[in-house]
Design a protein around this motif. Structure first.
Motif, PDB file in Angstrom:
ATOM      1  N   TYR A 230      75.980  -2.362   6.479  1.00 52.14           N
ATOM      2  CA  TYR A 230      76.569  -3.455   5.718  1.00 52.14           C
ATOM      3  C   TYR A 230      78.067  -3.614   5.951  1.00 52.14           C
ATOM      4  CZ  TYR A 230      72.130  -3.749   3.166  1.00 52.14           C
ATOM      5  OH  TYR A 230      70.821  -3.896   2.826  1.00 52.14           O
ATOM      6  N   ARG A 231      78.778  -2.517   6.238  1.00 56.80           N
ATOM      7  CA  ARG A 231      80.211  -2.651   6.479  1.00 56.80           C
ATOM      8  C   ARG A 231      80.506  -3.424   7.754  1.00 56.80           C
ATOM      9  NH1 ARG A 231      83.191   2.984   4.481  1.00 56.80           N
ATOM     10  NH2 ARG A 231      83.265   2.388   2.279  1.00 56.80           N
ATOM     11  N   HIS A 232      79.535  -3.521   8.620  1.00 57.62           N
ATOM     12  CA  HIS A 232      79.727  -4.313   9.838  1.00 57.62           C
ATOM     13  C   HIS A 232      79.821  -5.794   9.514  1.00 57.62           C
ATOM     14  CE1 HIS A 232      79.217  -0.746  12.211  1.00 57.62           C
ATOM     15  NE2 HIS A 232      77.964  -0.553  11.836  1.00 57.62           N
ATOM     16  N   ASP A 233      79.361  -6.199   8.329  1.00 60.73           N
ATOM     17  CA  ASP A 233      79.434  -7.605   7.932  1.00 60.73           C
ATOM     18  C   ASP A 233      80.854  -8.012   7.535  1.00 60.73           C
ATOM     19  OD1 ASP A 233      76.678  -7.693   8.173  1.00 60.73           O
ATOM     20  OD2 ASP A 233      76.296  -7.512   6.014  1.00 60.73           O
ATOM     21  N   TYR A 234      81.669  -7.052   7.154  1.00 62.74           N
ATOM     22  CA  TYR A 234      82.935  -7.379   6.507  1.00 62.74           C
ATOM     23  C   TYR A 234      83.866  -8.250   7.355  1.00 62.74           C
ATOM     24  CZ  TYR A 234      81.744  -3.655   3.088  1.00 62.74           C
ATOM     25  OH  TYR A 234      81.131  -2.871   2.146  1.00 62.74           O
ATOM     26  N   PRO A 235      84.157  -7.887   8.604  1.00 67.03           N
ATOM     27  CA  PRO A 235      85.109  -8.701   9.373  1.00 67.03           C
ATOM     28  C   PRO A 235      84.666 -10.150   9.537  1.00 67.03           C
ATOM     29  CG  PRO A 235      84.792  -6.569  10.415  1.00 67.03           C
ATOM     30  CD  PRO A 235      83.743  -6.671   9.353  1.00 67.03           C
ATOM     31  N   GLU A 236      83.388 -10.358   9.849  1.00 66.23           N
ATOM     32  CA  GLU A 236      82.901 -11.724  10.024  1.00 66.23           C
ATOM     33  C   GLU A 236      82.912 -12.480   8.703  1.00 66.23           C
ATOM     34  OE1 GLU A 236      78.954 -14.178  11.604  1.00 66.23           O
ATOM     35  OE2 GLU A 236      79.074 -11.994  11.824  1.00 66.23           O
ATOM     36  N   PHE A 237      82.508 -11.808   7.630  1.00 63.97           N
ATOM     37  CA  PHE A 237      82.442 -12.486   6.339  1.00 63.97           C
ATOM     38  C   PHE A 237      83.834 -12.789   5.787  1.00 63.97           C
ATOM     39  CE2 PHE A 237      82.145 -12.356   1.643  1.00 63.97           C
ATOM     40  CZ  PHE A 237      81.419 -13.529   1.483  1.00 63.97           C
ATOM     41  N   GLN A 238      84.820 -12.013   6.194  1.00 69.81           N
ATOM     42  CA  GLN A 238      86.159 -12.258   5.669  1.00 69.81           C
ATOM     43  C   GLN A 238      86.648 -13.659   6.026  1.00 69.81           C
ATOM     44  OE1 GLN A 238      89.101  -9.269   6.574  1.00 69.81           O
ATOM     45  NE2 GLN A 238      90.614 -10.192   5.207  1.00 69.81           N
ATOM     46  N   GLY A 239      86.276 -14.153   7.196  1.00 65.97           N
ATOM     47  CA  GLY A 239      86.647 -15.514   7.565  1.00 65.97           C
ATOM     48  C   GLY A 239      86.034 -16.540   6.627  1.00 65.97           C
TER      49      GLY A 239
END
Length: 265
Positions: A230-239
């Protein structure tokens, strides 16, 4: 405490922005909370949080009078923001708050809820978009500070202006992550003692050990999923998050710029 030197610290607690640590520091340094309270939020005799954010000028004045008469020196508001401009008119009151980077605040809330078992196991985008809680809505700071003015599903320029004016009425705002922040806050309030951080989400390693000892398979699963997937989602979702929180990001950057300026002086 005499009438001449009475002071009421009014702390507005933005969710997952070190509010529990602030309350612990107040208690450690001898401040007196409302007799019946929830983490510093005044409650009535039935245990219900008093909606201080709905109070007008006369009610605010009467409440501060009541606090002074009873030796109360510290109150919090977390579930609604008061009219800080009214509070600033009272020389007995000092208003303070803490804010943090909006995305970091969301991630902290998400991992805390998942790892503590307060929320079903899900990815960050699902946690953010499928909810009805105010502290998980876009432009959370702006919505809270605007106090309903020009606020619906979207934030209007009227709400943005109301939030900006209300935010400017704080006597002091600590920007979490700036190293002098808590030192400056304590100096302002005359607090010599520092409380340890409270209500902090555990690291994944500590959380993993805890749930292993307690034989909590669902929480073990949550640790694994957050750490490995789930932490792999963070950079993309931050946008995506940034696009939905333009006003909060602008408010935070103004506060951070002010904090950086103060640190340089």
């Amino acid at each position: 405490m005499t009438e001449k030197n009475y002071r009421l610290i009014w702390f507005h607690h933005f969710h997952k922005a070190a509010g529990s640590t602030m309350f612990a520091s107040a208690m450690l340094n001898g401040e007196i909370p409302y007799p019946n309270h929830q983490n510093g939020n005044p409650c009535d005799s039935a245990g219900r949080v008093i909606p201080l954010w709905e109070f007008g000028a006369d009610e605010i004045g009467a409440f501060v009078d009541h606090c002074e008469a009873n030796g109360i020196t510290f109150v919090c508001t977390e579930w609604g923001c008061p009219d800080l401009r009214l509070l600033r008119e009272d020389p007995r009151v000092i208003t303070v708050s803490i804010i943090r980077d909006p995305f970091e605040r969301l991630v902290s809330n998400y991992e805390y809820d998942i790892l503590r078992g307060y929320e079903r196991i899900c990815r960050l985008p699902d946690y953010y978009f499928h909810h009805s809680l105010g502290y998980r809505q876009p432009d959370y700071y702006t919505r809270a500070l605007a106090r309903g003015a020009g606020v619906s599903k979207t934030i209007s320029d009227v709400a943005d202006l109301a939030a900006t004016e209300n935010f400017a009425a704080f006597d002091y705002v600590l920007v979490l992550g700036h190293t002098k922040g808590f030192t400056d806050m304590h100096a302002l309030l005359g607090w010599p003692q520092f409380a340890p951080r409270t209500n902090v989400k555990r690291t994944l390693v500590k959380s993993l050990l805890r749930h292993t000892i307690r034989l909590e398979p669902e929480r073990l699963r949550a640790n694994y999923l957050i750490a490995k997937r789930y932490r792999h989602d963070y950079p993309e979702f931050q946008g995506v998050f940034n696009a939905a929180n333009v006003r909060d990001l602008a408010l935070f950057e103004r506060a951070a710029a002010s904090a950086r300026k103060n640190m340089a002086t």
